[in-house]
Design a protein around this motif. Structure first.
Motif, PDB file in Angstrom:
ATOM      1  N   LEU A 134      22.002  -7.643 -33.264  1.00  0.00           N
ATOM      2  CA  LEU A 134      21.211  -8.789 -33.730  1.00  0.00           C
ATOM      3  C   LEU A 134      20.043  -7.854 -34.105  1.00  0.00           C
ATOM      4  CD1 LEU A 134      21.482 -11.641 -31.123  1.00  0.00           C
ATOM      5  CD2 LEU A 134      22.283 -11.690 -33.734  1.00  0.00           C
ATOM      6  N   ILE A 135      19.651  -6.739 -33.262  1.00  0.00           N
ATOM      7  CA  ILE A 135      18.202  -5.991 -34.084  1.00  0.00           C
ATOM      8  C   ILE A 135      18.724  -5.194 -35.122  1.00  0.00           C
ATOM      9  CG2 ILE A 135      16.822  -4.139 -33.010  1.00  0.00           C
ATOM     10  CD1 ILE A 135      17.171  -5.249 -30.042  1.00  0.00           C
ATOM     11  N   GLY A 136      19.958  -4.710 -35.061  1.00  0.00           N
ATOM     12  CA  GLY A 136      20.471  -3.900 -36.216  1.00  0.00           C
ATOM     13  C   GLY A 136      20.372  -4.692 -37.565  1.00  0.00           C
ATOM     14  N   LEU A 137      20.618  -5.926 -37.432  1.00  0.00           N
ATOM     15  CA  LEU A 137      20.888  -6.728 -38.486  1.00  0.00           C
ATOM     16  C   LEU A 137      19.343  -6.980 -39.316  1.00  0.00           C
ATOM     17  CD1 LEU A 137      23.430  -9.454 -37.684  1.00  0.00           C
ATOM     18  CD2 LEU A 137      23.566  -7.614 -39.353  1.00  0.00           C
ATOM     19  N   VAL A 138      18.581  -7.033 -38.326  1.00  0.00           N
ATOM     20  CA  VAL A 138      16.922  -7.466 -38.530  1.00  0.00           C
ATOM     21  C   VAL A 138      16.527  -6.055 -39.381  1.00  0.00           C
ATOM     22  CG1 VAL A 138      14.817  -7.567 -38.042  1.00  0.00           C
ATOM     23  CG2 VAL A 138      16.447  -9.109 -36.898  1.00  0.00           C
ATOM     24  N   ILE A 139      16.749  -4.811 -38.932  1.00  0.00           N
ATOM     25  CA  ILE A 139      16.493  -3.612 -39.301  1.00  0.00           C
ATOM     26  C   ILE A 139      17.301  -3.418 -40.592  1.00  0.00           C
ATOM     27  CG2 ILE A 139      16.525  -1.192 -39.187  1.00  0.00           C
ATOM     28  CD1 ILE A 139      16.622  -1.439 -36.126  1.00  0.00           C
ATOM     29  N   ALA A 140      18.422  -3.764 -40.722  1.00  0.00           N
ATOM     30  CA  ALA A 140      18.955  -3.614 -41.947  1.00  0.00           C
ATOM     31  C   ALA A 140      18.315  -4.535 -43.247  1.00  0.00           C
ATOM     32  CB  ALA A 140      20.297  -3.817 -41.829  1.00  0.00           C
ATOM     33  N   PHE A 141      18.075  -5.780 -42.773  1.00  0.00           N
ATOM     34  CA  PHE A 141      17.396  -6.799 -43.505  1.00  0.00           C
ATOM     35  C   PHE A 141      16.204  -6.105 -44.208  1.00  0.00           C
ATOM     36  CE2 PHE A 141      14.304 -10.278 -43.878  1.00  0.00           C
ATOM     37  CZ  PHE A 141      14.782 -10.860 -45.189  1.00  0.00           C
ATOM     38  N   ILE A 160      14.535   4.805 -50.271  1.00  0.00           N
ATOM     39  CA  ILE A 160      14.278   5.548 -49.038  1.00  0.00           C
ATOM     40  C   ILE A 160      14.296   4.348 -47.802  1.00  0.00           C
ATOM     41  CG2 ILE A 160      11.754   5.450 -49.150  1.00  0.00           C
ATOM     42  CD1 ILE A 160      11.710   8.333 -47.843  1.00  0.00           C
ATOM     43  N   PHE A 161      13.577   3.174 -48.137  1.00  0.00           N
ATOM     44  CA  PHE A 161      13.596   2.168 -47.070  1.00  0.00           C
ATOM     45  C   PHE A 161      15.169   2.134 -46.698  1.00  0.00           C
ATOM     46  CE2 PHE A 161       9.489   1.576 -49.442  1.00  0.00           C
ATOM     47  CZ  PHE A 161       8.708   1.938 -48.015  1.00  0.00           C
ATOM     48  N   ASP A 162      15.765   1.755 -47.494  1.00  0.00           N
ATOM     49  CA  ASP A 162      17.246   1.420 -47.116  1.00  0.00           C
ATOM     50  C   ASP A 162      17.802   2.409 -46.424  1.00  0.00           C
ATOM     51  OD1 ASP A 162      19.461   0.004 -47.152  1.00  0.00           O
ATOM     52  OD2 ASP A 162      20.064   0.162 -49.257  1.00  0.00           O
ATOM     53  N   ALA A 163      17.767   3.851 -46.841  1.00  0.00           N
ATOM     54  CA  ALA A 163      18.088   5.030 -46.039  1.00  0.00           C
ATOM     55  C   ALA A 163      17.423   4.979 -44.495  1.00  0.00           C
ATOM     56  CB  ALA A 163      17.912   6.159 -46.842  1.00  0.00           C
ATOM     57  N   LEU A 164      16.205   4.796 -44.426  1.00  0.00           N
ATOM     58  CA  LEU A 164      15.636   4.753 -43.167  1.00  0.00           C
ATOM     59  C   LEU A 164      16.419   3.732 -42.277  1.00  0.00           C
ATOM     60  CD1 LEU A 164      11.849   5.284 -44.211  1.00  0.00           C
ATOM     61  CD2 LEU A 164      13.375   7.003 -42.952  1.00  0.00           C
ATOM     62  N   GLY A 165      16.382   2.407 -42.955  1.00  0.00           N
ATOM     63  CA  GLY A 165      17.118   1.676 -42.137  1.00  0.00           C
ATOM     64  C   GLY A 165      18.451   1.886 -41.636  1.00  0.00           C
ATOM     65  N   SER A 166      19.074   2.707 -42.223  1.00  0.00           N
ATOM     66  CA  SER A 166      20.342   3.326 -41.820  1.00  0.00           C
ATOM     67  C   SER A 166      19.996   4.116 -40.617  1.00  0.00           C
ATOM     68  CB  SER A 166      21.290   4.165 -42.797  1.00  0.00           C
ATOM     69  OG  SER A 166      22.369   4.555 -42.418  1.00  0.00           O
ATOM     70  N   SER A 225      26.060   6.338 -38.738  1.00  0.00           N
ATOM     71  CA  SER A 225      25.052   5.681 -39.439  1.00  0.00           C
ATOM     72  C   SER A 225      23.891   6.712 -39.917  1.00  0.00           C
ATOM     73  CB  SER A 225      24.284   4.643 -38.453  1.00  0.00           C
ATOM     74  OG  SER A 225      25.235   3.653 -38.371  1.00  0.00           O
ATOM     75  N   ILE A 226      23.665   7.686 -38.843  1.00  0.00           N
ATOM     76  CA  ILE A 226      22.360   8.452 -38.834  1.00  0.00           C
ATOM     77  C   ILE A 226      22.809   9.582 -40.236  1.00  0.00           C
ATOM     78  CG2 ILE A 226      21.012  10.351 -37.870  1.00  0.00           C
ATOM     79  CD1 ILE A 226      21.482   8.630 -35.354  1.00  0.00           C
ATOM     80  N   LEU A 227      23.879  10.118 -39.982  1.00  0.00           N
ATOM     81  CA  LEU A 227      24.309  11.216 -41.164  1.00  0.00           C
ATOM     82  C   LEU A 227      24.219  10.411 -42.517  1.00  0.00           C
ATOM     83  CD1 LEU A 227      27.245  12.898 -39.350  1.00  0.00           C
ATOM     84  CD2 LEU A 227      24.606  13.724 -39.636  1.00  0.00           C
ATOM     85  N   HIS A 228      24.742   9.288 -42.563  1.00  0.00           N
ATOM     86  CA  HIS A 228      24.732   8.529 -43.779  1.00  0.00           C
ATOM     87  C   HIS A 228      23.309   8.329 -44.216  1.00  0.00           C
ATOM     88  CE1 HIS A 228      26.180   6.230 -47.360  1.00  0.00           C
ATOM     89  NE2 HIS A 228      25.378   5.137 -46.956  1.00  0.00           N
ATOM     90  N   GLY A 229      22.509   7.950 -43.524  1.00  0.00           N
ATOM     91  CA  GLY A 229      20.930   7.797 -43.878  1.00  0.00           C
ATOM     92  C   GLY A 229      20.435   8.814 -44.482  1.00  0.00           C
ATOM     93  N   VAL A 230      20.537   9.948 -43.712  1.00  0.00           N
ATOM     94  CA  VAL A 230      19.879  11.375 -43.821  1.00  0.00           C
ATOM     95  C   VAL A 230      20.378  11.936 -45.123  1.00  0.00           C
ATOM     96  CG1 VAL A 230      19.654  13.591 -43.193  1.00  0.00           C
ATOM     97  CG2 VAL A 230      19.564  11.961 -41.493  1.00  0.00           C
TER      98      VAL A 230
END
Length: 329
Positions: free
Chosen positions: A175-182, A195-201, A99-104
């Motif tokens: 559940l927390i991750g789903l809120v972050i992704a949303f 960038i917000f989508d990437a930060l979510g990842s 997740s972190i590598l894909h987001g970066v």
């Protein structure tokens, strides 16, 4: 009987979590393929990691149920910590790192407009399924915590049942991750900035890393030999002193050898001055009585050294001490 009931409940919790995560992982993967959302890719990796982890946890439950034998007199309970450790490492590598590598990697990318509705629908469905799984693990944790007069979160963190802790932690993180992704998808739609989508990842990955590190540390501690909390030690002391042949206990050590199972070592001073052979029989009888408790995997007793001070019961004694039952977390 109570131990079998708890084991069955833990197995049901893991199976429910596995089914929910598998369905969610497939749905998120389809959504991530259609939309290309970084947050959705992170969530798909998260759910696939959770699904794989449940396989390890199912293996842990199966191994813990094996009876003790000559090569493993204390049983196979510690294997639950081994397999649960594998699951935690899997959550870290397959979930957090991906997740972190894909987001970066997506921070500087120009992500095209995506089908936000698909993301929202999948996230909503995933939230329902994860909520059902979390409700099951929460009910189990709350009932066990109430029986031990502790808080639910405290019990989850301290319990010797690693599968309950893993499912509870992973579902809560989901559940927390789903809120972050949303929020990542929503901010992407509102601002047009990917960038917000990437930060979510990235945030989902950080969340999974924290959970994985906590789970790894707890399993490591139990593999090294986690001592029981004071109330369990006091209940065991009361159980030994209840035997008519025991005058005092000068040493007592208990450590977990599996979910709800302890290895007990004690030094006792017996009533009277019997012959050596009679003393051996008396110690063996006390060991057998202690091992009749479903929570005591193995008990080893020896004689106290001369002049050793006696261990004292708490005042008041633990709530379970009158029942002859040794409670374990």
């Amino acid at each position: 009987m109570a131990s079998r009931k708890r084991s069955s409940e833990s197995l049901s919790t893991v199976i429910l979590a596995f089914g929910a995560n598998l369905v969610i992982a497939i749905a998120k993967t389809i959504a991530a393929t259609i939309t290309g959302s970084a947050s959705m890719v992170a969530e798909a990796a998260h759910s696939w990691a959770d699904s794989g982890n449940e396989v390890f946890l199912l293996r842990a439950e199966r191994q813990a149920a094996r009876p003790s034998d000559a090569s493993h007199p204390s049983g196979y309970g510690r294997e639950t910590y081994v397999w649960s450790l594998f699951a935690a490492v899997g959550l870290f590598t397959a979930g957090a790192v991906v997740s972190i590598l894909h987001g970066v990697g997506q921070l500087g990318a120009r992500e095209p407009e995506t089908d936000y509705l698909v993301n929202y629908v999948v996230l909503a469905v995933a939230f329902v399924f994860e909520g059902i799984s979390f409700a099951q693990s929460f009910r189990q944790a709350r009932s066990m915590a109430a029986a031990r007069d502790t808080g639910t979160l405290e019990h989850v963190f301290r319990t010797s049942n690693p599968t309950l802790r893993a499912v509870f932690a992973e579902d809560a993180a989901a559940l927390i991750g789903l809120v972050i992704a949303f929020l990542g998808v929503l901010l992407h739609e509102l601002t047009g900035n990917a960038i917000f989508d990437a930060l979510g990842s990235i945030l989902v990955g950080v969340l999974l890393a924290v959970v994985a590190i906590v789970l790894i540390d707890r399993n490591r501690r139990f593999l090294l030999g986690e001592q029981t909390p004071d109330r369990v030690t006091q209940a065991a002391l009361a159980a030994i002193l209840r035997h008519p042949d025991v005058e005092k206990v000068t040493y007592l050590h208990l450590e977990y050898v599996g979910p709800g199972r302890v290895f007990l070592v004690a030094a006792v001073d017996l009533v009277g001055d019997d012959r050596e052979s009679d003393v051996a029989d008396d110690l063996y009888a006390i060991e057998q009585q202690l091992e009749s408790d479903e929570h005591v995997a193995e008990a080893v007793l020896t004689l106290s050294r001369r002049g050793a001070p006696a261990l004292l019961l708490a005042d008041p004694p633990p709530r379970d001490s009158d029942s002859g039952h040794i409670p374990t977390a």
